[in-house]
Motif scaffolding. Structure first.
Motif, PDB file in Angstrom:
ATOM      1  N   ILE A 131       0.844  -1.201   0.000  1.00  0.00           N
ATOM      2  CA  ILE A 131       0.000   0.000   0.000  1.00  0.00           C
ATOM      3  C   ILE A 131       0.886   1.262   0.000  1.00  0.00           C
ATOM      4  O   ILE A 131       0.621   2.226  -0.713  1.00  0.00           O
ATOM      5  N   HIS A 132       1.964   1.238   0.786  1.00  0.00           N
ATOM      6  CA  HIS A 132       2.921   2.347   0.810  1.00  0.00           C
ATOM      7  C   HIS A 132       3.426   2.627  -0.617  1.00  0.00           C
ATOM      8  O   HIS A 132       3.388   3.757  -1.099  1.00  0.00           O
ATOM      9  N   GLU A 133       3.886   1.555  -1.297  1.00  0.00           N
ATOM     10  CA  GLU A 133       4.428   1.734  -2.652  1.00  0.00           C
ATOM     11  C   GLU A 133       3.334   2.149  -3.630  1.00  0.00           C
ATOM     12  O   GLU A 133       3.574   2.946  -4.542  1.00  0.00           O
ATOM     13  N   LEU A 134       2.117   1.595  -3.444  1.00  0.00           N
ATOM     14  CA  LEU A 134       1.018   1.972  -4.324  1.00  0.00           C
ATOM     15  C   LEU A 134       0.716   3.461  -4.236  1.00  0.00           C
ATOM     16  O   LEU A 134       0.341   4.092  -5.219  1.00  0.00           O
ATOM     17  N   SER A 135       0.917   4.030  -3.035  1.00  0.00           N
ATOM     18  CA  SER A 135       0.640   5.464  -2.887  1.00  0.00           C
ATOM     19  C   SER A 135       1.631   6.286  -3.716  1.00  0.00           C
ATOM     20  O   SER A 135       1.256   7.271  -4.347  1.00  0.00           O
ATOM     21  N   HIS A 136       2.917   5.841  -3.749  1.00  0.00           N
ATOM     22  CA  HIS A 136       3.895   6.516  -4.627  1.00  0.00           C
ATOM     23  C   HIS A 136       3.436   6.383  -6.080  1.00  0.00           C
ATOM     24  O   HIS A 136       3.432   7.344  -6.844  1.00  0.00           O
ATOM     25  N   ALA A 137       3.053   5.139  -6.431  1.00  0.00           N
ATOM     26  CA  ALA A 137       2.664   4.851  -7.806  1.00  0.00           C
ATOM     27  C   ALA A 137       1.427   5.648  -8.219  1.00  0.00           C
ATOM     28  O   ALA A 137       1.339   6.123  -9.350  1.00  0.00           O
ATOM     29  N   ALA A 175       3.933  10.951  -0.330  1.00  0.00           N
ATOM     30  CA  ALA A 175       2.761  10.061  -0.288  1.00  0.00           C
ATOM     31  C   ALA A 175       3.016   8.796   0.540  1.00  0.00           C
ATOM     32  O   ALA A 175       2.175   8.404   1.357  1.00  0.00           O
ATOM     33  N   GLY A 176       4.206   8.172   0.357  1.00  0.00           N
ATOM     34  CA  GLY A 176       4.492   6.908   1.035  1.00  0.00           C
ATOM     35  C   GLY A 176       4.510   7.024   2.549  1.00  0.00           C
ATOM     36  O   GLY A 176       3.750   6.328   3.236  1.00  0.00           O
ATOM     37  N   PRO A 177       5.390   7.895   3.107  1.00  0.00           N
ATOM     38  CA  PRO A 177       5.442   8.023   4.558  1.00  0.00           C
ATOM     39  C   PRO A 177       4.098   8.448   5.164  1.00  0.00           C
ATOM     40  O   PRO A 177       3.729   7.958   6.239  1.00  0.00           O
ATOM     41  N   PHE A 222      11.409   6.219   9.374  1.00  0.00           N
ATOM     42  CA  PHE A 222      12.634   5.835   8.670  1.00  0.00           C
ATOM     43  C   PHE A 222      12.655   6.415   7.259  1.00  0.00           C
ATOM     44  O   PHE A 222      13.668   6.949   6.802  1.00  0.00           O
ATOM     45  N   ASN A 223      11.514   6.322   6.569  1.00  0.00           N
ATOM     46  CA  ASN A 223      11.474   6.796   5.182  1.00  0.00           C
ATOM     47  C   ASN A 223      11.568   8.305   5.058  1.00  0.00           C
ATOM     48  O   ASN A 223      11.889   8.816   3.991  1.00  0.00           O
ATOM     49  N   MET A 224      11.259   9.022   6.152  1.00  0.00           N
ATOM     50  CA  MET A 224      11.357  10.477   6.073  1.00  0.00           C
ATOM     51  C   MET A 224      12.765  10.986   6.398  1.00  0.00           C
ATOM     52  O   MET A 224      13.021  12.182   6.387  1.00  0.00           O
ATOM     53  N   LEU A 268      15.934   7.595  -0.121  1.00  0.00           N
ATOM     54  CA  LEU A 268      14.771   7.437   0.754  1.00  0.00           C
ATOM     55  C   LEU A 268      13.735   8.496   0.405  1.00  0.00           C
ATOM     56  O   LEU A 268      14.057   9.539  -0.169  1.00  0.00           O
ATOM     57  N   ASP A 269      12.470   8.230   0.786  1.00  0.00           N
ATOM     58  CA  ASP A 269      11.395   9.167   0.459  1.00  0.00           C
ATOM     59  C   ASP A 269      11.703  10.574   0.962  1.00  0.00           C
ATOM     60  O   ASP A 269      11.455  11.561   0.281  1.00  0.00           O
ATOM     61  N   GLY A 270      12.264  10.652   2.182  1.00  0.00           N
ATOM     62  CA  GLY A 270      12.614  11.952   2.751  1.00  0.00           C
ATOM     63  C   GLY A 270      13.633  12.676   1.874  1.00  0.00           C
ATOM     64  O   GLY A 270      13.616  13.902   1.756  1.00  0.00           O
TER      65      GLY A 270
HETATM   66 ZN   LIG Z   1       8.420   5.035   0.022  1.00  0.00          ZN
END
Ligand SMILES: [Zn+2]
Length: 379
Positions: A65-71, A111-113, A159-161, A167-169
């Motif tokens: 779901i995290h990755e889908l939000s990026h997508a 979106a992911g974080p 972690f991702n931020m 990383l997403d951040g």
């Molecule tokens: Zn991410």
């Protein structure tokens, strides 16, 4: 051989699992079972293992779901998404093009974080209502599961931020610098630089923890740091390469006067009279004037010398149909990517099924070197 399995599609996006993820899934399920057994032994072995496996599967779902939000953001902004791949260190949404503006990059990264934080908050909220406490004992299986998923998703969001590319951040940081300075290259340089500092911090902190008795957890941090360092460096190299080669097409660098060799020529004659005499490395094999294959020193080298007298070019060449043909309008970064994937140094250039030229790695690298010497990038 491909080290991954295609699972299914969600909204047309293939979900792919790399084998390394399976190893992590087993580790997660195992450590969850150990944890549940220690905190709530009265559930019984079957329930503990069942819950551990179910929780692992749901953890997998939350990463998807995290990755889908990026997508989803990428798709909404017109960037094609190739797949979502899960591997040992999490997930990655493979987006085919780089964001062309800071705003897209910003929302795509954020979106992911945000999604993980929302999932975490909902899980933790529900778990608390069901009687979950951080002490983790004396609770129902459902509360324990939701509590763990809540904590892990909040941890994922945090972690991702961390503001180090990739990383997403790091993406968000890059987008902000890009927006302020209006300079995409400078933004990626700073974001990947911070990414390397963050990676070193992980490595050093991990080693410190390891030598202070943290064992596997310390090594794990070091491993993540090493991975981040590698990823930050390669994202930068890739970006620089794309930047240097921007605006150049295959038709600009391809060779149009390729040397030809008849498919009936014996390999020994091909070696003596062509390869060792002309300095050209790749030849198009022709059969009755039709281009049917490509042959280089590489193909000949794979055949024992004694057989060069008997075999013909037709026996050693790679048929054109087997080679990944590129179009005259393809970008050079895409060509390099294909050459790397297929492990070849030359590719035929075709348009409407007709051979137009040959593009070779050495030509692209030569151009790259010239552009670096004169310190110019694409316009
Ligand atoms: Zn991410």
């Amino acid at each position: 051989m491909k080290a991954q399995i295609k699972l299914f599609r969600i909204f047309g996006i293939p979900i792919v699992i790399h084998y390394s993820w399976l190893l992590i899934a087993v580790l997660v399920a195992f450590s969850l079972a150990v944890q549940f057994a220690a905190t709530n032994p009265r559930w019984g072995t079957t329930a503990i293992w069942g819950l551990a496996i179910l929780t692992t599967l749901l953890f997998f779902a939350t990463i998807v779901i995290h990755e889908l939000s990026h997508a989803a953001v990428a798709k909404a902004r017109g960037l094609p998404v190739r797949s979502i791949t899960l591997f040992a260190l999490g997930g990655v949404a493979q987006i085919e093009k780089e964001a062309s503006d800071a705003k897209t990059e910003f929302w795509m990264g954020l979106a992911g974080p945000v999604t993980s934080a929302i999932i975490g908050a909902v899980c933790l909220g529900t778990a608390s209502v069901l009687g979950w406490t951080p002490a983790r004992d004396q609770q129902t299986p459902l509360a324990a599961m939701l509590g763990w998923l809540g904590v892990i998703n909040i941890a994922l969001a945090v972690f991702n931020m961390v503001p180090g590319f990739p990383l997403d951040g790091g993406r968000v940081l890059r987008a902000i610098i890009w927006w302020i300075t209006g300079n995409a290259s400078r933004a990626i340089r700073i974001a990947t630089g911070v990414g390397q500092i963050v990676a070193f911090a992980f490595i050093i902190f991990g080693l410190f923890r390891f030598f202070n008795g943290a064992g596997f957890a310390g090594l794990w941090l070091t491993f993540i740091g090493w991975f981040l360092l590698d990823a930050a460096r390669s994202s930068y190299t890739q970006f620089e390469l794309a930047d240097r080669l921007r605006g150049v097409r295959v038709s600009d660098v391809m060779v149009k006067d390729w040397p030809v060799i008849d498919t009936d020529t014996r390999l020994q004659a091909f070696v003596d009279d062509y390869l060792l005499r002309t300095g050209r490395r790749s030849f198009i094999a022709e059969d009755d004037g039709r281009s049917v294959g490509m042959i280089t020193a590489h193909e000949v080298k794979d055949i024992e010398r004694e057989r060069w007298g008997q075999l013909r070019v037709a026996d050693a060449m790679i048929p054109l149909a087997k080679l990944h043909a590129v179009r005259p309008t393809s970008s050079l970064t895409k060509v390099l990517e294909i050459m790397g994937r297929e492990d070849v140094n030359q590719l035929p250039v075709t348009s409407n099924g007709h051979l137009e030229g040959i593009v070779s790695r050495s030509h692209i690298l030569g151009l790259l070197q010239t552009r670096m010497e004169l310190d110019t990038s694409g316009t």
